[in-house]
Design a protein around this motif. Structure first.
Motif, PDB file in Angstrom:
ATOM      1  N   ARG A 193       0.842  -1.188   0.000  1.00  0.00           N
ATOM      2  CA  ARG A 193       0.000   0.000   0.000  1.00  0.00           C
ATOM      3  C   ARG A 193       0.883   1.246   0.000  1.00  0.00           C
ATOM      4  O   ARG A 193       2.062   1.172   0.353  1.00  0.00           O
ATOM      5  CB  ARG A 193      -0.904   0.008   1.236  1.00  0.00           C
ATOM      6  CG  ARG A 193      -1.904  -1.132   1.280  1.00  0.00           C
ATOM      7  CD  ARG A 193      -2.901  -1.042   0.155  1.00  0.00           C
ATOM      8  NE  ARG A 193      -3.923  -2.080   0.249  1.00  0.00           N
ATOM      9  CZ  ARG A 193      -4.849  -2.297  -0.672  1.00  0.00           C
ATOM     10  NH1 ARG A 193      -4.869  -1.531  -1.755  1.00  0.00           N
ATOM     11  NH2 ARG A 193      -5.732  -3.256  -0.530  1.00  0.00           N
ATOM     12  N   PRO A 194       0.341   2.381  -0.364  1.00  0.00           N
ATOM     13  CA  PRO A 194       1.152   3.607  -0.375  1.00  0.00           C
ATOM     14  C   PRO A 194       1.795   3.930   0.968  1.00  0.00           C
ATOM     15  O   PRO A 194       2.887   4.509   1.013  1.00  0.00           O
ATOM     16  CB  PRO A 194       0.137   4.684  -0.778  1.00  0.00           C
ATOM     17  CG  PRO A 194      -0.874   3.950  -1.600  1.00  0.00           C
ATOM     18  CD  PRO A 194      -1.003   2.615  -0.929  1.00  0.00           C
ATOM     19  N   ASP A 195       1.144   3.549   2.077  1.00  0.00           N
ATOM     20  CA  ASP A 195       1.681   3.884   3.398  1.00  0.00           C
ATOM     21  C   ASP A 195       2.553   2.774   3.988  1.00  0.00           C
ATOM     22  O   ASP A 195       2.950   2.855   5.157  1.00  0.00           O
ATOM     23  CB  ASP A 195       0.547   4.219   4.366  1.00  0.00           C
ATOM     24  CG  ASP A 195      -0.434   3.059   4.545  1.00  0.00           C
ATOM     25  OD1 ASP A 195      -0.315   2.055   3.808  1.00  0.00           O
ATOM     26  OD2 ASP A 195      -1.323   3.165   5.417  1.00  0.00           O
ATOM     27  N   THR A 196       2.883   1.742   3.201  1.00  0.00           N
ATOM     28  CA  THR A 196       3.751   0.670   3.700  1.00  0.00           C
ATOM     29  C   THR A 196       5.140   1.235   4.000  1.00  0.00           C
ATOM     30  O   THR A 196       5.735   1.900   3.148  1.00  0.00           O
ATOM     31  CB  THR A 196       3.874  -0.461   2.666  1.00  0.00           C
ATOM     32  OG1 THR A 196       2.577  -0.988   2.386  1.00  0.00           O
ATOM     33  CG2 THR A 196       4.765  -1.582   3.195  1.00  0.00           C
ATOM     34  N   PRO A 197       5.681   0.976   5.200  1.00  0.00           N
ATOM     35  CA  PRO A 197       6.995   1.521   5.570  1.00  0.00           C
ATOM     36  C   PRO A 197       8.129   0.964   4.708  1.00  0.00           C
ATOM     37  O   PRO A 197       8.042  -0.151   4.180  1.00  0.00           O
ATOM     38  CB  PRO A 197       7.160   1.079   7.033  1.00  0.00           C
ATOM     39  CG  PRO A 197       5.767   0.847   7.518  1.00  0.00           C
ATOM     40  CD  PRO A 197       5.028   0.299   6.332  1.00  0.00           C
ATOM     41  N   ALA A 214      13.124   8.754   1.590  1.00  0.00           N
ATOM     42  CA  ALA A 214      11.760   8.230   1.619  1.00  0.00           C
ATOM     43  C   ALA A 214      11.554   7.270   2.780  1.00  0.00           C
ATOM     44  O   ALA A 214      12.453   6.516   3.158  1.00  0.00           O
ATOM     45  CB  ALA A 214      11.446   7.525   0.307  1.00  0.00           C
ATOM     46  N   ALA A 215      10.342   7.284   3.319  1.00  0.00           N
ATOM     47  CA  ALA A 215      10.016   6.410   4.445  1.00  0.00           C
ATOM     48  C   ALA A 215       8.861   5.469   4.137  1.00  0.00           C
ATOM     49  O   ALA A 215       8.629   4.506   4.866  1.00  0.00           O
ATOM     50  CB  ALA A 215       9.676   7.247   5.677  1.00  0.00           C
ATOM     51  N   THR A 216       8.125   5.729   3.047  1.00  0.00           N
ATOM     52  CA  THR A 216       6.978   4.893   2.691  1.00  0.00           C
ATOM     53  C   THR A 216       7.024   4.528   1.213  1.00  0.00           C
ATOM     54  O   THR A 216       7.763   5.127   0.424  1.00  0.00           O
ATOM     55  CB  THR A 216       5.654   5.624   2.968  1.00  0.00           C
ATOM     56  OG1 THR A 216       5.564   6.761   2.094  1.00  0.00           O
ATOM     57  CG2 THR A 216       5.558   6.065   4.417  1.00  0.00           C
ATOM     58  N   ALA A 217       6.185   3.567   0.841  1.00  0.00           N
ATOM     59  CA  ALA A 217       6.122   3.129  -0.556  1.00  0.00           C
ATOM     60  C   ALA A 217       5.711   4.266  -1.479  1.00  0.00           C
ATOM     61  O   ALA A 217       6.215   4.381  -2.597  1.00  0.00           O
ATOM     62  CB  ALA A 217       5.145   1.967  -0.686  1.00  0.00           C
ATOM     63  N   ALA A 218       4.807   5.115  -1.029  1.00  0.00           N
ATOM     64  CA  ALA A 218       4.350   6.232  -1.855  1.00  0.00           C
ATOM     65  C   ALA A 218       5.494   7.175  -2.190  1.00  0.00           C
ATOM     66  O   ALA A 218       5.547   7.747  -3.287  1.00  0.00           O
ATOM     67  CB  ALA A 218       3.233   6.988  -1.145  1.00  0.00           C
ATOM     68  N   GLU A 219       6.420   7.346  -1.245  1.00  0.00           N
ATOM     69  CA  GLU A 219       7.559   8.234  -1.470  1.00  0.00           C
ATOM     70  C   GLU A 219       8.653   7.555  -2.282  1.00  0.00           C
ATOM     71  O   GLU A 219       9.450   8.219  -2.947  1.00  0.00           O
ATOM     72  CB  GLU A 219       8.118   8.693  -0.118  1.00  0.00           C
ATOM     73  CG  GLU A 219       7.124   9.518   0.691  1.00  0.00           C
ATOM     74  CD  GLU A 219       7.586   9.741   2.124  1.00  0.00           C
ATOM     75  OE1 GLU A 219       8.486   8.998   2.575  1.00  0.00           O
ATOM     76  OE2 GLU A 219       7.047  10.643   2.786  1.00  0.00           O
ATOM     77  N   LEU A 220       8.687   6.232  -2.239  1.00  0.00           N
ATOM     78  CA  LEU A 220       9.705   5.464  -2.952  1.00  0.00           C
ATOM     79  C   LEU A 220       9.341   5.173  -4.400  1.00  0.00           C
ATOM     80  O   LEU A 220      10.211   5.118  -5.267  1.00  0.00           O
ATOM     81  CB  LEU A 220       9.923   4.116  -2.250  1.00  0.00           C
ATOM     82  CG  LEU A 220      10.701   4.090  -0.949  1.00  0.00           C
ATOM     83  CD1 LEU A 220      10.452   2.768  -0.237  1.00  0.00           C
ATOM     84  CD2 LEU A 220      12.187   4.272  -1.226  1.00  0.00           C
ATOM     85  N   MET A 221       8.066   4.973  -4.665  1.00  0.00           N
ATOM     86  CA  MET A 221       7.640   4.379  -5.932  1.00  0.00           C
ATOM     87  C   MET A 221       7.924   5.250  -7.148  1.00  0.00           C
ATOM     88  O   MET A 221       8.012   6.474  -7.074  1.00  0.00           O
ATOM     89  CB  MET A 221       6.144   4.072  -5.883  1.00  0.00           C
ATOM     90  CG  MET A 221       5.248   5.289  -5.878  1.00  0.00           C
ATOM     91  SD  MET A 221       3.492   4.816  -5.769  1.00  0.00           S
ATOM     92  CE  MET A 221       2.710   6.431  -5.929  1.00  0.00           C
ATOM     93  N   SER A 222       8.063   4.547  -8.275  1.00  0.00           N
ATOM     94  CA  SER A 222       8.145   5.195  -9.578  1.00  0.00           C
ATOM     95  C   SER A 222       6.735   5.199 -10.153  1.00  0.00           C
ATOM     96  O   SER A 222       6.068   4.162 -10.191  1.00  0.00           O
ATOM     97  CB  SER A 222       9.082   4.421 -10.506  1.00  0.00           C
ATOM     98  OG  SER A 222      10.400   4.408  -9.995  1.00  0.00           O
TER      99      SER A 222
END
Length: 236
Positions: free
Chosen positions: A18-22, A96-104
């Motif tokens: 999910r977007p909020d996954t750490p 980045a700390a979450t999937a939303a911040e990491l994702m392409s």
């Protein structure tokens, strides 16, 4: 015509986040499942983006940000970052700390009926190792990787021969293919025998080359009439 589609080779049991996954949970999931990337899904199942190993490793590439000015990333990492022209983006992902911040995002996606040939072209065009497979609403139904695409070539020669024999009359719209002999060895198709015209021989070779799983085609057809010589000349 027999055509191998993404649906035939894709992986359907797909790990996702999910977007909020750490950050740490994403990394652990990649290691545990033995995959190089995971799609990021919204609550309704739509694909928001993809987090890959490369996205996670931005933190290592920009490690001097966390370990002091004396730390220098490996030369390969610095060159890759410079050539890609994404230094600022990399620095953002390093923190980045979450999937939303990491994702392409957006993710490179295909439909299940996309041919494996088109899928391979998209991977090369976008420089990715896998494509997310979605339905008409953009919801996740699978993932197809470069390794999955190789499955198209792991086909029995007898099966390939049957595909070629079935595809040639269907594509060329012939009522009789008794003059064409199809042989397959190690995925290489050999077409021999005869056709009525050169156009028919050319069409048969074209059809065989277009079938998924065919490694190559050896041409040995003989035509009775070169109909290409009968075309009228067009003068300016």
């Amino acid at each position: 015509m027999v055509r191998i589609s993404v649906r035939d080779v894709m992986t359907t049991h797909v790990a996702s986040v999910r977007p909020d996954t750490p950050f740490k949970d994403v990394a652990e999931l990649l290691v545990r499942r033995g995959v190089s990337a995971v799609p990021v899904l919204e609550e309704d199942g739509r694909v928001a983006g993809v987090v890959s190993e490369a996205d996670l490793l931005r933190k290592e590439e920009f490690r001097e940000q966390y370990y002091g000015e004396d730390y220098r990333p490996r030369l390969r990492a610095r060159l890759r970052r410079r050539l890609a022209g994404r230094g600022e983006d990399g620095q953002e992902k390093a923190g980045a700390a979450t999937a939303a911040e990491l994702m392409s995002a957006p993710a490179v996606t295909v439909g299940p009926d996309t041919s494996t040939v088109t899928a391979a072209q998209l991977m090369d065009e976008h420089g990715v190792k896998r494509l997310v497979v979605v339905d008409g609403e953009g919801r996740l139904i699978g993932v197809v990787s470069r390794r999955d695409l190789l499955k198209a070539y792991v086909r029995d020669d007898a099966e390939l021969r049957r595909w070629v024999e079935e595809a040639i009359p269907e594509q060329a719209r012939w009522n009789d293919r008794t003059g064409i002999v199809v042989q397959v060895q190690d995925g290489i198709v050999t077409l021999s025998g005869y056709t009525s015209t050169r156009t028919e021989a050319t069409a048969a070779v074209h059809v065989a080359k277009g079938l998924g799983g065919v490694v190559g085609v050896r041409e040995g057809l003989v035509w009775e009439r070169d109909d290409r010589l009968e075309l009228p000349l067009i003068w300016d």
